[in-house]
Scaffold this active site. Structure first.
Site, mmCIF file in Angstrom:
data_model
loop_
_atom_site.group_PDB
_atom_site.id
_atom_site.type_symbol
_atom_site.label_atom_id
_atom_site.label_comp_id
_atom_site.label_asym_id
_atom_site.label_seq_id
_atom_site.Cartn_x
_atom_site.Cartn_y
_atom_site.Cartn_z
ATOM 1 N N GLY A 117 16.828 16.782 20.193
ATOM 2 C CA GLY A 117 15.557 16.829 19.479
ATOM 3 C C GLY A 117 15.595 17.790 18.308
ATOM 4 O O GLY A 117 16.675 18.117 17.783
ATOM 5 N N ASP A 118 14.435 18.293 17.918
ATOM 6 C CA ASP A 118 14.353 19.098 16.691
ATOM 7 C C ASP A 118 15.189 20.372 16.767
ATOM 8 O O ASP A 118 15.826 20.759 15.784
ATOM 9 C CB ASP A 118 12.891 19.410 16.350
ATOM 10 C CG ASP A 118 12.189 20.197 17.441
ATOM 11 O OD1 ASP A 118 12.169 19.717 18.587
ATOM 12 O OD2 ASP A 118 11.673 21.287 17.155
ATOM 13 N N THR A 140 14.499 12.523 22.588
ATOM 14 C CA THR A 140 13.490 13.302 23.326
ATOM 15 C C THR A 140 12.423 12.364 23.862
ATOM 16 O O THR A 140 12.050 11.389 23.187
ATOM 17 C CB THR A 140 12.792 14.397 22.488
ATOM 18 O OG1 THR A 140 11.669 14.885 23.232
ATOM 19 C CG2 THR A 140 12.291 13.930 21.144
ATOM 20 N N ILE A 141 11.954 12.683 25.070
ATOM 21 C CA ILE A 141 10.835 11.876 25.587
ATOM 22 C C ILE A 141 9.586 12.125 24.749
ATOM 23 O O ILE A 141 8.679 11.322 24.744
ATOM 24 C CB ILE A 141 10.533 12.183 27.077
ATOM 25 C CG1 ILE A 141 10.094 13.636 27.284
ATOM 26 C CG2 ILE A 141 11.705 11.826 27.961
ATOM 27 C CD1 ILE A 141 9.431 13.870 28.632
ATOM 28 N N ASP A 142 9.545 13.258 24.035
ATOM 29 C CA ASP A 142 8.325 13.638 23.308
ATOM 30 C C ASP A 142 8.080 12.794 22.053
ATOM 31 O O ASP A 142 6.981 12.789 21.514
ATOM 32 C CB ASP A 142 8.391 15.118 22.893
ATOM 33 C CG ASP A 142 8.642 16.041 24.070
ATOM 34 O OD1 ASP A 142 8.288 15.659 25.199
ATOM 35 O OD2 ASP A 142 9.202 17.133 23.868
ATOM 36 N N ARG A 177 -12.984 8.058 42.572
ATOM 37 C CA ARG A 177 -12.641 9.377 42.031
ATOM 38 C C ARG A 177 -12.267 9.321 40.549
ATOM 39 O O ARG A 177 -11.915 8.264 40.028
ATOM 40 C CB ARG A 177 -11.414 9.934 42.776
ATOM 41 C CG ARG A 177 -11.732 10.411 44.155
ATOM 42 C CD ARG A 177 -10.458 10.782 44.879
ATOM 43 N NE ARG A 177 -10.758 11.446 46.139
ATOM 44 C CZ ARG A 177 -9.905 11.567 47.141
ATOM 45 N NH1 ARG A 177 -8.681 11.064 47.048
ATOM 46 N NH2 ARG A 177 -10.258 12.187 48.241
HETATM 47 O O1 F6P Z 1 11.009 18.306 25.335
HETATM 48 C C1 F6P Z 1 11.094 17.583 26.515
HETATM 49 C C2 F6P Z 1 10.302 18.219 27.609
HETATM 50 O O2 F6P Z 1 10.415 17.421 28.765
HETATM 51 C C3 F6P Z 1 8.850 18.504 27.257
HETATM 52 O O3 F6P Z 1 8.058 17.345 27.322
HETATM 53 C C4 F6P Z 1 8.509 19.578 28.248
HETATM 54 O O4 F6P Z 1 7.471 20.403 27.788
HETATM 55 C C5 F6P Z 1 9.784 20.363 28.316
HETATM 56 O O5 F6P Z 1 10.826 19.498 27.907
HETATM 57 C C6 F6P Z 1 10.126 20.904 29.677
HETATM 58 O O6 F6P Z 1 11.263 21.684 29.528
HETATM 59 P P1 F6P Z 1 12.136 22.276 30.726
HETATM 60 O O7 F6P Z 1 13.152 21.237 31.102
HETATM 61 O O8 F6P Z 1 12.782 23.440 30.117
HETATM 62 O O9 F6P Z 1 11.215 22.592 31.847
#
Ligand code: F6P
Length: 380
Positions: A117-118, A140-142, A177
């Site tokens: 990623g970045d 990245t999943i993001d 709910r």
């Molecule tokens: O950047 C990918 C990600 O899964 C984010 O969505 C999340 O905030 C972070 O990594 C979690 O990181 P770690 O694996 O360090 O807990």
């Protein structure tokens, strides 16, 4: 080009192995040797490499549907401010980037493919300025890497979240709910927004749109009035209320230059507030690492394969210092300079920080318009 290497870095995603396989297969077809650098930038510093091959019993054979990364990965390993834990337990931070450059030269890698990623691409850009040939692949999943329409791993994360929403629907409906699902995505709301649409959620709270919890409660109460006594709310981990702060689960100690903030917990806060405001019972679920693990979707397998092939093509053309990207549905390349944006100083902060050049959901994006038009509350 005789010898290349692949480095997978950052949080894992489904599709890492599909990219690795595509690069290795393309390399084999061209008579190029391909190595895996183990555990991301850690392996570059420690000279941990493994020869990859898709021959019988080769490590890259049969990995297309496999989750994780056969060459490992590392989060927050910043070779420009590298965390070293001494034998006596004391910790120091050193710039080991020149050692990494030397290691690449010694190993004779004509190109290093940086899957990440970045943050990963920022370090790749910085290493390229120090003389290493790099080609990036956006992972990245993001889905927040600049200059590309989509990153590999994202589609799988959205599919997992959409399936979770389906499952929350049936239990939420049965017990009347409010079901809140907290998803990942860091400072971008792509996963939350797209999975909310895919799963038919009633509200999606994303970092790009600070929410007013009263607006979400109103939406739920209106549903109740119409006899719909259950609701689904998807919350991005980076979502924050209007005038409020992001919810932080903890901080890490990996030195400056990387994001030491661990996000999480906003889902439970939203559920508690909605229960109070609506009088309906609310439950919160955090999807967590389910979004990263497991087999990639068919879409991600194809996207990852295309990215791997494109990355090797860029290397063969000598277009180093670039990222393989998808632009308007077509494979292309972007300069790593553009990918890192204004964060151009070598060795300055890596990724995931305020200085990062990430791609957020724009308010006029099709997904935002679509969500609004079908009545998904975005909390504003
Ligand atoms: O950047 C990918 C990600 O899964 C984010 O969505 C999340 O905030 C972070 O990594 C979690 O990181 P770690 O694996 O360090 O807990």
């Amino acid at each position: 080009m005789k010898k290349v290497a692949i480095l997978a870095n950052g949080g894992d995603v489904a599709g890492f192995n599909a990219v690795i396989r595509a690069i290795v297969k393309t390399a084999e077809n061209k008579g190029i040797e391909c190595y895996g650098i183990l555990d991301g930038y850690n392996g570059l510093y420690k000279k941990d490499y493994e020869l990859l091959s898709t021959a019988a019993h080769g490590p890259a054979l049969g990995i297309l549907p496999k989750g994780g990364s056969i060459i490992g990965s590392s989060t927050n390993a910043n070779v420009f401010n590298y965390k070293i834990t001494n034998e006596d337990g004391s910790v120091e931070y050193k710039d080991v980037s020149d050692i990494c450059v030397q290691n690449v030269k010694e190993a004779g890698f004509d190109c290093v493919f940086t899957l990440g990623g970045d943050g990963t691409q920022k370090s790749a850009r910085d290493l390229s300025l120090k003389g290493i040939n790099v080609i990036g692949v956006p992972k990245t999943i993001d889905n927040d890497v600049a200059c590309t329409d989509i990153t590999f791993g994202y589609n799988t994360a959205v599919s997992v979240a959409a399936e979770a929403i389906d499952r929350l629907h049936s239990t939420g409906e049965t017990h009347h709910r409010i079901m809140v699902l907290e998803v990942m995505g860091r400072y971008a709301g792509w996963i939350a927004l797209e999975s909310a649409i895919a799963g038919g959620a009633d509200a999606a709270l994303i970092p790009e749109i600070p929410y007013d919890i009263n607006r979400v409660a109103e939406k739920i109460k209106n549903r109740s009035k119409r006899g719909k006594d259950f609701s689904i709310v998807v919350v991005a981990e980076g979502a924050a209320p209007k005038g409020g702060e992001i919810t932080i689960k903890g901080t890490r100690n990996n030195g400056t230059g990387v994001d030491n903030t661990k996000l999480g917990g906003v889902g439970q806060i939203v559920a508690t507030q909605l229960q109070e405001l609506t009088g309906l019972e609310a439950r919160s679920t955090t999807l967590g690492y389910m979004q990263r693990g497991g087999t990639p979707t068919a879409f991600d397998r194809v996207l990852s394969t295309k990215y791997g092939v494109k990355a090797m093509e860029l290397a063969l053309e000598g277009k180093f210092g670039t990222l393989a990207v998808l632009k308007n549905g077509k494979l292309d390349s972007a300069s790593l300079e553009d990918v890192v944006g204004n964060n151009t100083e070598i060795g300055a902060v890596s990724g995931n920080t305020a200085e990062s050049n990430i791609r957020k959901v724009s308010l006029d994006h099709d997904l935002v318009i679509t969500a609004r038009d079908i009545g998904i509350s975005l909390g504003d």
